[in-house]
Scaffold this motif. Structure first.
Motif, mmCIF file in Angstrom:
data_model
loop_
_atom_site.group_PDB
_atom_site.id
_atom_site.type_symbol
_atom_site.label_atom_id
_atom_site.label_comp_id
_atom_site.label_asym_id
_atom_site.label_seq_id
_atom_site.Cartn_x
_atom_site.Cartn_y
_atom_site.Cartn_z
ATOM 1 N N GLU A 100 -8.393 25.576 18.715
ATOM 2 C CA GLU A 100 -6.858 26.040 19.061
ATOM 3 C C GLU A 100 -6.759 26.285 20.767
ATOM 4 O O GLU A 100 -5.764 25.843 21.123
ATOM 5 C CB GLU A 100 -6.658 27.240 18.168
ATOM 6 C CG GLU A 100 -6.452 27.150 16.625
ATOM 7 C CD GLU A 100 -5.919 28.494 15.759
ATOM 8 O OE1 GLU A 100 -5.569 29.558 16.677
ATOM 9 O OE2 GLU A 100 -5.726 28.272 14.693
ATOM 10 N N LEU A 101 -8.002 26.669 21.250
ATOM 11 C CA LEU A 101 -7.890 27.168 22.616
ATOM 12 C C LEU A 101 -7.758 25.575 23.141
ATOM 13 O O LEU A 101 -7.118 25.496 24.182
ATOM 14 C CB LEU A 101 -8.879 27.818 22.876
ATOM 15 C CG LEU A 101 -9.097 28.002 24.504
ATOM 16 C CD1 LEU A 101 -8.004 28.977 24.992
ATOM 17 C CD2 LEU A 101 -10.503 28.848 24.688
ATOM 18 N N GLN A 102 -8.501 24.590 22.966
ATOM 19 C CA GLN A 102 -8.757 23.510 23.330
ATOM 20 C C GLN A 102 -7.294 22.540 23.299
ATOM 21 O O GLN A 102 -6.993 22.081 24.077
ATOM 22 C CB GLN A 102 -9.703 22.682 22.819
ATOM 23 C CG GLN A 102 -11.099 23.208 22.944
ATOM 24 C CD GLN A 102 -11.469 23.262 24.431
ATOM 25 O OE1 GLN A 102 -11.184 22.402 25.472
ATOM 26 N NE2 GLN A 102 -12.213 24.472 24.875
ATOM 27 N N GLY A 103 -6.629 22.714 22.086
ATOM 28 C CA GLY A 103 -5.475 22.280 21.903
ATOM 29 C C GLY A 103 -4.368 22.761 23.022
ATOM 30 O O GLY A 103 -3.483 22.208 23.174
ATOM 31 N N LEU A 104 -4.348 24.084 23.117
ATOM 32 C CA LEU A 104 -3.415 24.622 24.029
ATOM 33 C C LEU A 104 -3.746 24.340 25.279
ATOM 34 O O LEU A 104 -2.691 23.976 26.100
ATOM 35 C CB LEU A 104 -3.656 26.354 24.027
ATOM 36 C CG LEU A 104 -2.635 27.083 24.674
ATOM 37 C CD1 LEU A 104 -1.384 26.752 24.511
ATOM 38 C CD2 LEU A 104 -3.018 28.724 24.745
ATOM 39 N N LYS A 105 -4.867 24.200 25.712
ATOM 40 C CA LYS A 105 -5.176 23.579 26.995
ATOM 41 C C LYS A 105 -4.640 22.146 27.338
ATOM 42 O O LYS A 105 -3.975 21.741 28.276
ATOM 43 C CB LYS A 105 -6.603 23.325 27.102
ATOM 44 C CG LYS A 105 -7.079 24.670 27.466
ATOM 45 C CD LYS A 105 -8.761 24.693 27.901
ATOM 46 C CE LYS A 105 -9.535 25.919 27.882
ATOM 47 N NZ LYS A 105 -11.060 25.853 28.105
ATOM 48 N N GLN A 106 -4.886 21.406 26.132
ATOM 49 C CA GLN A 106 -4.302 19.807 26.125
ATOM 50 C C GLN A 106 -2.846 19.902 26.382
ATOM 51 O O GLN A 106 -2.234 18.958 27.090
ATOM 52 C CB GLN A 106 -4.688 19.213 25.026
ATOM 53 C CG GLN A 106 -4.368 17.760 24.866
ATOM 54 C CD GLN A 106 -4.715 17.068 26.285
ATOM 55 O OE1 GLN A 106 -5.919 17.170 26.743
ATOM 56 N NE2 GLN A 106 -4.052 15.930 26.613
#
Length: 534
Positions: free
Chosen positions: A459-465
């Motif tokens: 979820e954190l990686q998705g928010l960064k993207q």
């Protein structure tokens, strides 16, 4: 003398020499090719008709509800011309499965006094009971067809309640149970990737040893080719050159696995919602005469996201394909696309102006023209009124580069005017490099904080993207993704410096300008007005 002949629609067979009283013609029909090839239905009909005394047999593979069956039309033409003395059929529904069609044909027999015999129902028009029996059985035959259609509708509705895949699938898919799945069967069609020993491999029986790609990969490659070429005919040409596709008449649907495209077929396939992960029902209807008609898209029954893990197209790609096809359809003409291999743009430099330029004098749509300079070293492209010297006084054409300059100037003026009314954004002088907006600064600060967190949580990686994409949209307000979410006002306001407009590629202009401009009017070599969309 009637001569026997054959073609792909009907076959005429002369059984015996013409008798003195004229030929006794027989008409036979089966509904499908499967019945003709894999059952004895046709063979049994022909044998019974021959035993019944037929000396001329006409037979074909056609559905009974069609009025334009070639074999039946030919048979009835022989009746009208009185070239035969009698027609023999095994059942009344060979002449049609609707009461109006049967009665229409019976009327021809009565007018010409050519006799009709129906073997199964013991009908003979020479007897008093013949006409009564025909009307009764025609009504029963029509009721039987209606009942069959009702059962088919109930079966289809049951499948739709389960969101089941349709029996006819687009190329690239197969049906497993009731679900659409990408077709991973190897497809050996590699004209430009074939190995040196391809002739030896033609004898290989183990398909796993052969080089190739799957049907699904081939389908995806066709999509990529279209997105690159941005033209149906151009895409078909590239696909044919890459895979060596020849002309083919046998393709009916994706089930036959025949890889062959025409521009119209490629268009239908690209716009098929199945490629986007949806299932669509009620796209077509069957008319009372047995013909298939396309329903209006408003009447389609679309079930969204029925096979998202097996989609060939993303929503963004599907929208881009739709926009490309709509633009090309409304901007037909020569020099729409760029065929220079050294130029990365798909469209020609001024393709975006098509259908936008009008004559200020007579209000008709202007046409594109070109001419050479007097020294023949340059070629000028311009727009002129189509009615010049035909009543319109707008005699001088307007160069395309002047039209483009006027459009950019007008857009810049509108951008500055919009900024002056926006209290949160200080006005920028025309031609200056804009400072970072408050939104961009906040997004960059958010991304900086997110990058400090080293957790690998999805979820954190998705928010960064997502944050990176939002930053790119702010940096490039004319990206395809940014344009989807922006209004005309927001796009114009984002183009607040000269550099942005002059660095747009030909493909960018096709994507942007038609969204902003309603029309441009020209008069005697100059641009009179640029009207933007609301």
């Amino acid at each position: 003398m009637i001569k026997g002949n054959s073609n792909r629609f009907q076959i005429i067979k002369v059984v015996a020499e013409e008798p003195e009283s004229g030929y006794i013609a027989a008409y036979a029909r089966v509904s499908s090719r499967e019945q003709a090839l894999h059952t004895h239905a046709l063979e049994q009909q022909l044998e019974r008709l021959k035993v019944a005394g037929a000396t001329l047999i006409i037979y074909e593979v056609q559905k009974g509800k069609k009025d334009d069956r070639p074999g039946l039309l030919y048979t009835m033409s022989l009746v009208r011309e009185k070239k035969i003395s009698e027609v023999v059929v095994t059942r009344l529904d060979r002449l049609g499965r609707t009461v109006p069609l049967i009665r229409k044909n019976i009327a021809v027999f009565q007018e010409t006094e050519v006799n009709l015999r129906v073997l199964d129902q013991l009908i003979d028009l020479k007897t008093p009971q013949g006409m009564f029996t025909i009307n009764l059985l025609a009504s029963l035959a029509e009721m039987e067809v209606d009942q069959l259609s009702e059962r088919v509708r109930h079966g289809k509705q049951h499948s739709r309640n389960q969101n089941a895949a349709c029996a006819c699938v687009p190329f690239g898919y197969r049906v497993e149970g009731i679900d659409y799945q990408l077709d991973q069967v190897p497809f050996l069609c590699l004209l430009d990737q074939r190995p040196e020993n391809y002739q030896e491999l033609s004898e290989e029986s183990d398909i796993t040893k052969l080089p190739g790609i799957t049907v699904a990969q081939l389908a995806r490659n066709c999509i990529d080719i279209f997105l690159t070429t941005k033209g149906l005919s151009k895409a078909v040409r590239v696909i044919s050159q890459k895979y060596g596709i020849g002309r083919c008449h046998s393709k009916k649907n994706g089930n036959d696995k025949i890889f062959h495209w025409t521009p119209a077929g490629l268009k239908r396939w690209l716009l098929n919602a199945v490629l986007q992960g949806h299932t669509v029902y009620n796209q077509r209807r069957i008319t009372p005469t047995g013909q298939r008609k396309q329903n209006s898209p408003e009447d389609w029954d679309i079930r969204l996201n029925t096979h998202t893990s097996d989609r060939l197209l993303t929503e963004q790609e599907a929208e881009e394909i739709k926009q490309i096809i709509e633009f090309n359809a409304s901007h037909l003409g020569a020099a729409l696309l760029n065929y220079d291999a050294s130029n990365p743009d798909t469209y020609s430099p001024y393709a975006y102006l098509r259908s936008l330029v009008y004559c200020a004098e007579c209000r008709s749509k202007a046409i594109s023209k070109s001419r050479e300079s007097t020294d023949r070293k340059r070629r000028y492209s311009y727009y002129a009124c189509r009615h010049v010297h035909k009543g319109c006084n707008n005699l001088k054409g307007t160069r395309k580069e002047l039209i483009e300059t006027a459009i950019i100037s007008h857009l810049l003026q509108q951008s500055v005017a919009l900024q002056s009314t926006d209290l949160n954004t200080p006005p920028q002088p025309i031609g200056s490099v804009p400072t970072k907006s408050e939104k961009l600064q906040k997004l960059e600060a958010r991304l900086s904080k997110l990058e400090e967190i080293t957790d690998t949580d999805p979820e954190l990686q998705g928010l960064k993207q997502k944050t990176r994409q939002q930053i790119q949209e702010e940096l490039n307000p004319f990206s395809a993704r940014a344009l989807e979410s922006r209004s005309v006002k927001e796009i114009i306001q984002a183009g607040n410096n000269l550099v942005i407009w002059h660095t747009l590629s030909a493909d960018d202009r096709v994507l942007i300008y038609p969204r902003l401009i309603d029309h441009v009017t020209i008069r005697n070599g100059s641009v009179e007005s640029v009207v933007l969309k609301d």
